[in-house]
Scaffold this motif. Structure first.
Motif, PDB file in Angstrom:
ATOM      1  N   TYR A 285      -6.554  -8.043  14.324  1.00 23.83           N
ATOM      2  CA  TYR A 285      -7.491  -7.091  14.523  1.00 23.83           C
ATOM      3  C   TYR A 285      -7.494  -5.908  13.226  1.00 23.83           C
ATOM      4  CZ  TYR A 285      -8.801  -2.180  15.948  1.00 23.83           C
ATOM      5  OH  TYR A 285      -9.436  -1.095  16.095  1.00 23.83           O
ATOM      6  N   LEU A 286      -6.106  -5.572  12.835  1.00 24.20           N
ATOM      7  CA  LEU A 286      -5.980  -4.826  11.516  1.00 24.20           C
ATOM      8  C   LEU A 286      -6.587  -5.398  10.449  1.00 24.20           C
ATOM      9  CD1 LEU A 286      -4.665  -1.980  10.324  1.00 24.20           C
ATOM     10  CD2 LEU A 286      -2.541  -3.464  10.154  1.00 24.20           C
ATOM     11  N   ARG A 287      -6.387  -6.786  10.370  1.00 24.05           N
ATOM     12  CA  ARG A 287      -6.771  -7.675   9.166  1.00 24.05           C
ATOM     13  C   ARG A 287      -8.472  -7.308   9.487  1.00 24.05           C
ATOM     14  NH1 ARG A 287      -4.308 -11.793  10.159  1.00 24.05           N
ATOM     15  NH2 ARG A 287      -2.549 -11.472   8.658  1.00 24.05           N
ATOM     16  N   SER A 288      -8.978  -7.708  10.391  1.00 24.02           N
ATOM     17  CA  SER A 288     -10.434  -7.620  10.581  1.00 24.02           C
ATOM     18  C   SER A 288     -11.073  -6.197  10.007  1.00 24.02           C
ATOM     19  CB  SER A 288     -10.842  -8.000  11.789  1.00 24.02           C
ATOM     20  OG  SER A 288     -10.480  -7.137  12.839  1.00 24.02           O
ATOM     21  N   LYS A 289     -10.470  -5.106  10.659  1.00 25.74           N
ATOM     22  CA  LYS A 289     -10.712  -3.599  10.411  1.00 25.74           C
ATOM     23  C   LYS A 289     -10.759  -3.386   8.737  1.00 25.74           C
ATOM     24  CE  LYS A 289     -12.017  -0.933  12.791  1.00 25.74           C
ATOM     25  NZ  LYS A 289     -13.408  -0.681  13.066  1.00 25.74           N
ATOM     26  N   VAL A 293     -13.298  -1.734   6.345  1.00 27.70           N
ATOM     27  CA  VAL A 293     -13.099  -0.392   5.969  1.00 27.70           C
ATOM     28  C   VAL A 293     -12.891  -0.346   4.603  1.00 27.70           C
ATOM     29  CG1 VAL A 293     -12.232   1.952   6.096  1.00 27.70           C
ATOM     30  CG2 VAL A 293     -12.819   0.470   8.324  1.00 27.70           C
ATOM     31  N   ALA A 294     -12.007  -1.240   4.257  1.00 29.44           N
ATOM     32  CA  ALA A 294     -11.497  -0.875   2.765  1.00 29.44           C
ATOM     33  C   ALA A 294     -11.136  -2.453   2.299  1.00 29.44           C
ATOM     34  CB  ALA A 294      -9.978  -0.184   2.633  1.00 29.44           C
ATOM     35  N   PRO A 295     -12.210  -3.372   2.012  1.00 31.42           N
ATOM     36  CA  PRO A 295     -12.120  -4.602   1.740  1.00 31.42           C
ATOM     37  C   PRO A 295     -11.444  -4.728   0.273  1.00 31.42           C
ATOM     38  CG  PRO A 295     -14.348  -3.974   1.533  1.00 31.42           C
ATOM     39  CD  PRO A 295     -13.498  -2.895   2.157  1.00 31.42           C
ATOM     40  N   ASN A 296     -11.697  -3.968  -0.656  1.00 29.40           N
ATOM     41  CA  ASN A 296     -11.135  -4.198  -2.040  1.00 29.40           C
ATOM     42  C   ASN A 296      -9.792  -3.925  -1.958  1.00 29.40           C
ATOM     43  OD1 ASN A 296     -13.598  -4.795  -3.614  1.00 29.40           O
ATOM     44  ND2 ASN A 296     -14.165  -2.568  -2.819  1.00 29.40           N
ATOM     45  N   LEU A 297      -9.313  -2.948  -1.298  1.00 21.39           N
ATOM     46  CA  LEU A 297      -7.941  -2.187  -1.213  1.00 21.39           C
ATOM     47  C   LEU A 297      -6.973  -3.484  -0.648  1.00 21.39           C
ATOM     48  CD1 LEU A 297      -5.855   0.014  -1.936  1.00 21.39           C
ATOM     49  CD2 LEU A 297      -6.215   0.845   0.302  1.00 21.39           C
ATOM     50  N   ALA A 298      -7.755  -4.072   0.396  1.00 23.51           N
ATOM     51  CA  ALA A 298      -6.944  -5.197   1.202  1.00 23.51           C
ATOM     52  C   ALA A 298      -6.802  -6.479   0.195  1.00 23.51           C
ATOM     53  CB  ALA A 298      -7.818  -5.637   2.466  1.00 23.51           C
ATOM     54  N   ALA A 299      -7.781  -6.623  -0.453  1.00 25.97           N
ATOM     55  CA  ALA A 299      -7.790  -7.851  -1.393  1.00 25.97           C
ATOM     56  C   ALA A 299      -6.889  -7.662  -2.650  1.00 25.97           C
ATOM     57  CB  ALA A 299      -9.178  -7.968  -2.104  1.00 25.97           C
ATOM     58  N   GLU A 303      -3.557  -6.369   3.458  1.00 23.43           N
ATOM     59  CA  GLU A 303      -3.948  -5.378   4.458  1.00 23.43           C
ATOM     60  C   GLU A 303      -2.829  -4.493   5.057  1.00 23.43           C
ATOM     61  OE1 GLU A 303      -4.158  -8.743   4.642  1.00 23.43           O
ATOM     62  OE2 GLU A 303      -6.449  -8.997   4.590  1.00 23.43           O
ATOM     63  N   VAL A 304      -1.642  -4.927   5.231  1.00 25.81           N
ATOM     64  CA  VAL A 304      -0.659  -4.087   5.705  1.00 25.81           C
ATOM     65  C   VAL A 304      -0.238  -2.827   4.813  1.00 25.81           C
ATOM     66  CG1 VAL A 304       1.575  -3.945   6.581  1.00 25.81           C
ATOM     67  CG2 VAL A 304       0.138  -6.085   7.464  1.00 25.81           C
ATOM     68  N   VAL A 305       0.105  -3.283   3.734  1.00 23.30           N
ATOM     69  CA  VAL A 305       0.371  -2.214   2.652  1.00 23.30           C
ATOM     70  C   VAL A 305      -0.765  -1.287   2.325  1.00 23.30           C
ATOM     71  CG1 VAL A 305       1.263  -1.737   0.338  1.00 23.30           C
ATOM     72  CG2 VAL A 305       1.976  -3.762   1.460  1.00 23.30           C
ATOM     73  N   GLY A 306      -1.926  -1.643   2.411  1.00 23.92           N
ATOM     74  CA  GLY A 306      -3.278  -0.722   2.359  1.00 23.92           C
ATOM     75  C   GLY A 306      -3.494   0.103   3.499  1.00 23.92           C
ATOM     76  N   ALA A 307      -3.194  -0.632   4.800  1.00 28.16           N
ATOM     77  CA  ALA A 307      -3.075   0.211   5.865  1.00 28.16           C
ATOM     78  C   ALA A 307      -2.112   1.243   5.936  1.00 28.16           C
ATOM     79  CB  ALA A 307      -3.163  -0.487   7.058  1.00 28.16           C
ATOM     80  N   ARG A 308      -1.016   1.160   5.388  1.00 27.16           N
ATOM     81  CA  ARG A 308       0.168   2.151   5.326  1.00 27.16           C
ATOM     82  C   ARG A 308      -0.333   3.148   4.318  1.00 27.16           C
ATOM     83  NH1 ARG A 308       4.163  -2.268   5.910  1.00 27.16           N
ATOM     84  NH2 ARG A 308       4.809  -1.970   8.093  1.00 27.16           N
ATOM     85  N   LEU A 309      -0.867   2.798   3.073  1.00 23.94           N
ATOM     86  CA  LEU A 309      -1.255   3.750   2.422  1.00 23.94           C
ATOM     87  C   LEU A 309      -2.323   4.486   2.885  1.00 23.94           C
ATOM     88  CD1 LEU A 309      -1.590   1.762  -1.093  1.00 23.94           C
ATOM     89  CD2 LEU A 309       0.067   3.679  -0.770  1.00 23.94           C
TER      90      LEU A 309
END
Length: 571
Positions: A285-289, A293-299, A303-309
């Motif tokens: 679910y976090l990967r899909s969100k 929301v932030a596809p460039n940061l996730a790429a 996903e996990v480190v970007g979500a923590r930031l």
């Protein structure tokens, strides 16, 4: 003589106030603070020069949004240009409470702005006595206007696209971290609890979730046999390890366990296994969100480190506002302040340390790659925050740049320039955005066409609000459930129940024939025995012929051959 004017922004409108004896007020600031509470003294200092009421709640909301962002609205500009008097060649001094809007007014209109000193005290008094300064405005009406504008302003601030809300990412990453801690704690409890009965299993299986599933499957180790080897292999996914578990269960040094203790252990293991499976679902679910929301940061960073930031910054907007130096040490605040206090070395990285790039870099290059990675994370977060159509094109290009910089540190191969990479990224992003817009427009056209078709059908009376619309490729098929069909079915049933005129005619014919037959039989019975046998035979033959004709017409199946023979013989 009026030396200064004061701008006051209220929920009801803009007010321009004339302030008398500004120099004396500035010199006697403590006395001014006391006289602010007295309405008579305050009216001798401040008088209302002009008032501009807002036409509607929407206009008030637009003006307050402009003021909060430090932008001069057209209404405010027109109000000041109209009502602010010119003192000689120079324009007068304007007191403003917010320095941000003051700077914008100074740049836009060329006014001399004052924000500090006595302005704050006079603004406090104006805020307190505003309803008495403006004629026709009561305290109740002013409070209602403030309450309504406050609600609409707050609603507008929190009203974002529901698919791009970063609050869900913050909550899900917090829950993910909490689940990691809890699953680890519970797994250690299972190991310690079940280890009394089967201690050898701890050395064979190191994974926590697998150990819990095995403890739930095995139960009492004495009940393990060759038959349970297949089920062990399904859990462990290794035949050698499953055989080792079976061998260890036969020569285990563990204590015996009662059935009630075993039931409690199995229940606890099932809870831990369910938590582990839910953690996997939450990660998906976090990967899909993050992709929404932030596809460039996730790429770029995952996903996990970007979500923590995002979670540590508070929101994606806050993260986009941070400079690269702040993003680099985000999450290492304690180490930073400790280093500043002791005058030691400041930390090189914070949360971005969990990225794979820093782990792959050499020890001497970790600081350099972390600085470079923080720079690219800042760019990616700003693109995600302010772009209308979210795409991961820029994130992939930035990731390629970090890979090239990492290879440059290791092999010395010169990476591409940032300008060239960004040109390629902009070109690809434009193509992707155009494709997405084309799909959205196509979808919107289909929807409008569908609605139009439904309205036409409803207008013609073909439907009574019951319609199903199916989309297949470019064609739009409208399948209408007509109530007329139901009526037709009912009519058909009624038609089947009510006899048709042809059937009625047939029934009348059969009735007449039956009557003829009956009369013939009666005539045969009434004829005396003394009459000739020829007459009776003729009448009997006539009656038989009538019977045959009735049988042929009433029967559903065709006449059999025997009946045909009988008919021929009768003739």
């Amino acid at each position: 003589m009026v030396l200064m004017h004061m701008l006051f922004e209220h929920a009801a409108g803009y007010a321009l106030l004339a302030v008398k004896e500004v120099e004396e007020i500035g010199m006697l600031l403590p006395q001014v603070e006391d006289s602010v509470l007295n309405i008579a003294k305050f009216n001798s200092i401040v008088s209302l020069a002009a008032f501009f009421p807002f036409k509607s709640a929407q206009a008030a909301l637009e003006n307050i949004n402009a003021i909060s962002e430090g932008v001069v609205h057209a209404d405010l500009k027109l109000f000041l240009e109209t009502n602010l008097p010119h003192v000689g060649k120079k324009k007068g001094v304007l007191g403003v409470s917010d320095a941000k809007i003051g700077a914008a007014l100074q740049e836009e209109l060329g006014l001399s702005i004052q924000t500090g000193g006595v302005v704050a005290e006079i603004q406090r008094g104006v805020r307190l006595h505003f309803h008495s300064l403006v004629k026709g405005l009561t305290a109740q009406a002013a409070s209602k206007a403030q309450l309504g504008l406050g609600h609409s302003y707050s609603r507008a601030k929190v009203k974002f696209n529901v698919n791009r809300v970063d609050n869900m990412i913050i909550q899900s990453i917090a829950l993910l971290d909490q689940l990691d801690k809890d699953i680890n704690t519970f797994s250690m409890r299972v190991r310690e609890w079940y280890g009394y009965h089967f201690p050898e299993l701890i050395k064979i299986v190191s994974d926590n979730s697998m150990y819990c599933r095995l403890a739930q499957l095995i139960g009492n180790r004495k009940e393990l046999s060759e038959e349970s080897l297949e089920s062990l292999e399904e859990v462990v996914m290794d035949s050698a390890k499953a055989q080792a578990i079976l061998d260890a269960s036969r020569s285990s040094m563990g204590m015996d366990i009662s059935p009630i203790d075993l039931i409690n252990i199995e229940r606890f293991c099932s809870r831990v296994v369910s938590l582990a499976s839910y953690r996997l679902e939450l990660q998906e679910y976090l990967r899909s969100k993050m992709s929404q929301v932030a596809p460039n940061l996730a790429a770029l960073i995952g996903e996990v480190v970007g979500a923590r930031l995002i979670s540590h910054a508070g929101s994606l907007t806050n993260l986009a506002k941070y400079p690269a130096s702040t993003v680099q040490i985000l999450g290492a605040e304690k180490a930073l302040f400790r280093a500043l206090k002791t005058r030691g070395n400041t930390p090189k990285y914070g949360l971005i340390f969990h990225s794979t790039f820093i782990g792959r870099a050499a020890a001497k290059n970790k600081g350099r790659i972390s600085r470079y990675l923080a720079n690219k994370c800042t760019i990616a977060s700003r693109i995600d925050c302010f772009s209308e159509l979210p795409t991961n094109v820029f994130g992939e290009k930035l990731r390629d740049q970090v890979e090239e910089r990492l290879s440059f540190y290791q092999t010395g191969e010169v990476p591409r320039k940032n300008v060239d990479v960004m040109k390629e990224a902009v070109k690809e992003a434009c193509d992707v955005a155009a494709e997405m817009k084309r799909k959205l427009e196509k979808k919107e056209k289909k929807r409008k066409k569908r609605e139009k078709k439904l309205k036409e059908l409803e207008a013609n009376g073909e439907t009574n609000g019951e319609a199903e619309v199916k989309e297949e490729d470019d064609e739009v098929e409208v399948i209408v459930k007509k109530k007329k069909k139901k009526k037709q079915e009912v009519e058909e049933v009624q038609v089947e129940e009510t006899p048709a005129p042809e059937i009625k005619a047939e029934e009348t014919e059969t009735k007449t024939k039956k009557k003829k037959k009956k009369q013939a039989v009666e005539e045969v019975q009434e004829t005396p025995a003394a009459e000739n046998d020829t007459v009776t035979k003729k009448k009997k033959r006539k009656a038989e012929v009538v019977e045959m004709e009735v049988a042929e017409e009433t029967a559903e199946t065709p006449v059999s051959e025997k009946k045909k023979k009988r008919k021929k013989s009768a003739e």
